[in-house]
Design a protein around this motif. Structure first.
Motif, PDB file in Angstrom:
ATOM      1  N   GLN A 207      -5.514   6.372  15.622  1.00 53.14           N
ATOM      2  CA  GLN A 207      -5.695   5.160  14.836  1.00 53.14           C
ATOM      3  C   GLN A 207      -6.334   5.383  13.527  1.00 53.14           C
ATOM      4  N   GLU A 208      -7.447   6.263  13.527  1.00 44.99           N
ATOM      5  CA  GLU A 208      -8.205   6.564  12.372  1.00 44.99           C
ATOM      6  C   GLU A 208      -7.390   7.051  11.373  1.00 44.99           C
ATOM      7  N   ALA A 209      -6.456   7.932  11.638  1.00 44.62           N
ATOM      8  CA  ALA A 209      -5.435   8.569  10.820  1.00 44.62           C
ATOM      9  C   ALA A 209      -4.671   7.464  10.136  1.00 44.62           C
ATOM     10  N   LYS A 210      -4.137   6.615  11.055  1.00 43.48           N
ATOM     11  CA  LYS A 210      -3.071   5.546  10.401  1.00 43.48           C
ATOM     12  C   LYS A 210      -3.878   4.704   9.358  1.00 43.48           C
ATOM     13  N   ARG A 211      -5.269   4.216  10.005  1.00 43.04           N
ATOM     14  CA  ARG A 211      -6.125   3.423   8.988  1.00 43.04           C
ATOM     15  C   ARG A 211      -6.128   3.861   7.589  1.00 43.04           C
ATOM     16  N   GLU A 212      -6.505   5.393   7.704  1.00 43.74           N
ATOM     17  CA  GLU A 212      -6.871   5.925   6.377  1.00 43.74           C
ATOM     18  C   GLU A 212      -5.623   6.024   5.592  1.00 43.74           C
ATOM     19  N   PHE A 213      -4.371   6.201   6.094  1.00 43.56           N
ATOM     20  CA  PHE A 213      -3.392   6.194   5.518  1.00 43.56           C
ATOM     21  C   PHE A 213      -2.950   5.132   4.795  1.00 43.56           C
ATOM     22  N   GLN A 214      -3.066   3.922   5.667  1.00 44.79           N
ATOM     23  CA  GLN A 214      -2.849   2.531   5.009  1.00 44.79           C
ATOM     24  C   GLN A 214      -3.802   2.151   4.187  1.00 44.79           C
ATOM     25  N   ASN A 215      -4.962   2.531   3.975  1.00 45.66           N
ATOM     26  CA  ASN A 215      -6.087   2.090   3.190  1.00 45.66           C
ATOM     27  C   ASN A 215      -5.858   2.823   1.861  1.00 45.66           C
ATOM     28  N   GLU A 216      -5.474   4.258   1.836  1.00 46.64           N
ATOM     29  CA  GLU A 216      -5.158   5.029   0.708  1.00 46.64           C
ATOM     30  C   GLU A 216      -4.158   4.291   0.023  1.00 46.64           C
ATOM     31  N   VAL A 217      -2.896   4.062   0.530  1.00 50.70           N
ATOM     32  CA  VAL A 217      -1.856   3.590  -0.098  1.00 50.70           C
ATOM     33  C   VAL A 217      -1.932   2.228  -0.701  1.00 50.70           C
ATOM     34  N   ASP A 218      -2.864   1.409   0.074  1.00 51.76           N
ATOM     35  CA  ASP A 218      -3.245   0.056  -0.529  1.00 51.76           C
ATOM     36  C   ASP A 218      -4.051   0.110  -1.516  1.00 51.76           C
ATOM     37  N   LEU A 219      -4.859   0.942  -1.794  1.00 52.38           N
ATOM     38  CA  LEU A 219      -6.010   0.888  -2.920  1.00 52.38           C
ATOM     39  C   LEU A 219      -5.327   1.675  -3.986  1.00 52.38           C
ATOM     40  N   LEU A 220      -4.527   2.956  -3.778  1.00 52.22           N
ATOM     41  CA  LEU A 220      -3.805   3.601  -4.903  1.00 52.22           C
ATOM     42  C   LEU A 220      -2.568   2.875  -5.494  1.00 52.22           C
ATOM     43  N   SER A 221      -2.163   1.834  -4.967  1.00 49.48           N
ATOM     44  CA  SER A 221      -1.089   1.059  -5.380  1.00 49.48           C
ATOM     45  C   SER A 221      -1.506   0.295  -6.383  1.00 49.48           C
ATOM     46  N   LYS A 222      -2.800  -0.145  -6.487  1.00 48.74           N
ATOM     47  CA  LYS A 222      -3.462  -1.181  -7.107  1.00 48.74           C
ATOM     48  C   LYS A 222      -4.320  -0.560  -8.448  1.00 48.74           C
ATOM     49  N   ILE A 223      -4.874   0.762  -8.107  1.00 50.83           N
ATOM     50  CA  ILE A 223      -5.712   1.182  -8.918  1.00 50.83           C
ATOM     51  C   ILE A 223      -4.906   1.940 -10.152  1.00 50.83           C
ATOM     52  N   HIS A 224      -5.273   2.032 -11.247  1.00 45.91           N
ATOM     53  CA  HIS A 224      -4.749   2.753 -12.428  1.00 45.91           C
ATOM     54  C   HIS A 224      -5.619   3.286 -13.372  1.00 45.91           C
ATOM     55  N   HIS A 225      -5.819   4.568 -13.341  1.00 44.68           N
ATOM     56  CA  HIS A 225      -6.804   5.146 -14.582  1.00 44.68           C
ATOM     57  C   HIS A 225      -6.706   6.467 -14.800  1.00 44.68           C
ATOM     58  N   PRO A 226      -6.862   7.056 -16.039  1.00 42.56           N
ATOM     59  CA  PRO A 226      -6.433   8.298 -16.253  1.00 42.56           C
ATOM     60  C   PRO A 226      -7.320   9.471 -15.391  1.00 42.56           C
ATOM     61  N   ASN A 227      -8.283   8.989 -14.919  1.00 44.36           N
ATOM     62  CA  ASN A 227      -9.223   9.873 -14.253  1.00 44.36           C
ATOM     63  C   ASN A 227      -8.921   9.627 -12.618  1.00 44.36           C
ATOM     64  N   ILE A 228      -7.973   9.100 -12.219  1.00 48.23           N
ATOM     65  CA  ILE A 228      -7.598   8.856 -10.778  1.00 48.23           C
ATOM     66  C   ILE A 228      -6.419   9.218 -10.427  1.00 48.23           C
TER      67      ILE A 228
END
Length: 461
Positions: A207-228
């Motif tokens: 479940q931890e792997a699934k949570r981290e996957f979901q968390n990363e997709v959710d955040l990176l879909s909103k964050i946009h920066h030249p150094n990210i």
């Protein structure tokens, strides 16, 4: 909507009341001296005043009544039209009934709508009781509040099916393996139109792997920066999940510093550029995102480099939004050597935890050593513990610098960077600087052509 209808009825009542008051004001005895008993009595004994004049006063009163009626009706009509326009605007702004997606834990759209409804109710109240400047101020504050929540709406993310990713990675063959993570491996891929990408394959074993996957997709879909790192998309199967990023040709900072090349490709100025790029990314997370984001796993292996050695932060599986999680809901996570002491010992997580990890990365760039070095089978040594006494000694500092860059920099700049690193890794969080202050300290040490403000003087040959 019930509240708005209630307010519309209130507006109608107030308008009718104003109409009655206006009519009363124009027809009351106090406003018509010609109809006053005292005035009539005096007029009957005054020369030059005819009793027929009362008919003229009565006619004048009717005219005033008509004017009052027109003004009040116009005001009432204006209010009704304004309320109707407002209701139509709200109807268009309100979302239709749709099915919930699986990302409700980050979507605070309904809360935002409720907040906006409350503000609009206040605006209607101000319309009745305040001046226009207050109305405009309240409305602009409502719009500004909505735009500040930059992480409340999920951005567009492309979904990849398994066959597409399998073909792009050559069947996930070992020859395309470019990295290993805690929950899976990273493969080089070639997508449509010859677009190069990196595909992280996550085994859904917990479940931890699934949570981290979901968390990363959710955040990176909103964050946009030249150094990210940029997110291209994701895939999801029963046994595995996939995250597709842009490909960073030069690999991680960890590989460049501690791999076969031992940092030989990284000059002093290039290392300062990487530090500056990383600081800009962290500053964006802490100061520009609403709500702020704590990365929680900042380390050299999560700092990726492109072909020009531009640095980008990756791996947001452990990242948290400030205020989105209670202290008891945050599991102690991170990498030994980068974890701040207060988080390790007391579970206290703040933005200063990221500052500590950044200080460790800065020491790696400066000294070329790993954050934790194994002395024996049972004993390890922390880079911070080993370096701290020597960083503050100007006679010792030049001797412990990475041999690859030794004597290639202005010693004044070396001391400045060492001072920044020392502050970042202070045991007490309150003694550490904000990442914004760190950023401002590094900008003058990076050449203009690499993104800083330092102007190099050409050496005379």
């Amino acid at each position: 909507m019930g509240k708005i209808l209630h307010l519309l009825l209130l507006l109608l009542k107030v308008s009718v009341l104003e109409f009655i008051i206006s009519v009363s004001a124009f027809t009351s005895p106090a406003s018509q001296p010609s109809l006053s008993p005292v005035y009539t009595s005096m007029a009957s004994f005054s020369p030059g005043i005819h009793m027929g004049k009362g008919q003229e006063h009565k006619l004048d009163a009717h005219k005033k009544l008509l004017i009052a009626l027109i003004i009040t009706s116009s005001s009432l009509g204006l209010i009704l039209v304004s309320c109707l326009c407002f209701w139509v605007y709200w109807s268009k702004k309100s979302p239709k009934n749709t099915k919930n997606s699986g990302n409700n834990h980050l979507n605070i759209k309904n809360e935002n709508k409720s907040a906006k409804l409350y503000i609009c109710n206040k605006i209607l109240y101000q319309f009745l009781h305040c001046d226009l400047s207050v109305l405009i101020s309240k409305w602009f504050h409502a719009e500004e509040g909505e735009s500040r929540i930059s992480l409340s709406k999920k951005g567009f993310v492309q979904s990849f099916d398994y066959k597409t990713l399998e073909k792009a990675t050559g069947g996930f063959k070992d020859g395309n393996l470019i990295g290993r993570g805690g929950f899976g491996d990273v493969y080089k891929a070639c997508l449509g139109n010859n677009t190069l990408a990196a595909v992280k394959k996550i085994e859904n074993v917990s479940q931890e792997a699934k949570r981290e996957f979901q968390n990363e997709v959710d955040l990176l879909s909103k964050i946009h920066h030249p150094n990210i790192i940029s997110l291209f998309g994701y895939g999801n199967e029963l046994s595995s999940s996939f995250i597709v990023y842009e490909l960073m040709e030069s690999g991680s900072l960890d590989t460049q510093l501690h791999g076969p090349s031992r940092g030989s490709a990284l000059t002093w100025h290039m290392r300062m550029k990487i530090a500056l790029d990383t600081a800009r990314a962290v500053e964006y997370l802490h100061e520009r995102c609403r709500p702020p984001v704590i990365h929680r796993d900042l380390k050299s292996s999560n700092i990726l480099l492109d072909s020009s050695f531009n640095a980008k932060i990756s791996d947001f599986g452990l990242a948290v939004m400030v205020g989105a999680h209670g202290k008891n809901n945050i599991k102690l996570s991170g990498t030994l050597g980068y974890v701040a002491p207060e988080y390790l010992l007391d579970g206290k997580l703040t933005d200063k935890s990221d500052v500590y990890a950044f200080g460790v990365v800065l020491l790696e760039l400066l000294l070329g050593r790993r954050p934790v070095e194994k002395l024996s089978s049972v004993q390890c040594q922390s880079l911070v513990t080993w370096a701290m006494p020597q960083l503050t000694d100007r006679s010792k500092l030049p001797k412990i610098v990475d041999p690859v860059i030794k004597d290639t920099m202005d010693h004044k700049h070396l001391y400045q960077v060492a001072a920044v690193a020392v502050l970042c890794v202070q045991p007490e969080p309150s003694y550490r600087p904000l990442i914004t202050d760190v950023l401002h300290s590094l900008v003058p040490l990076v050449p203009v052509e690499l993104g800083g403000t330092l102007r190099l003087i050409p050496s005379s040959s």
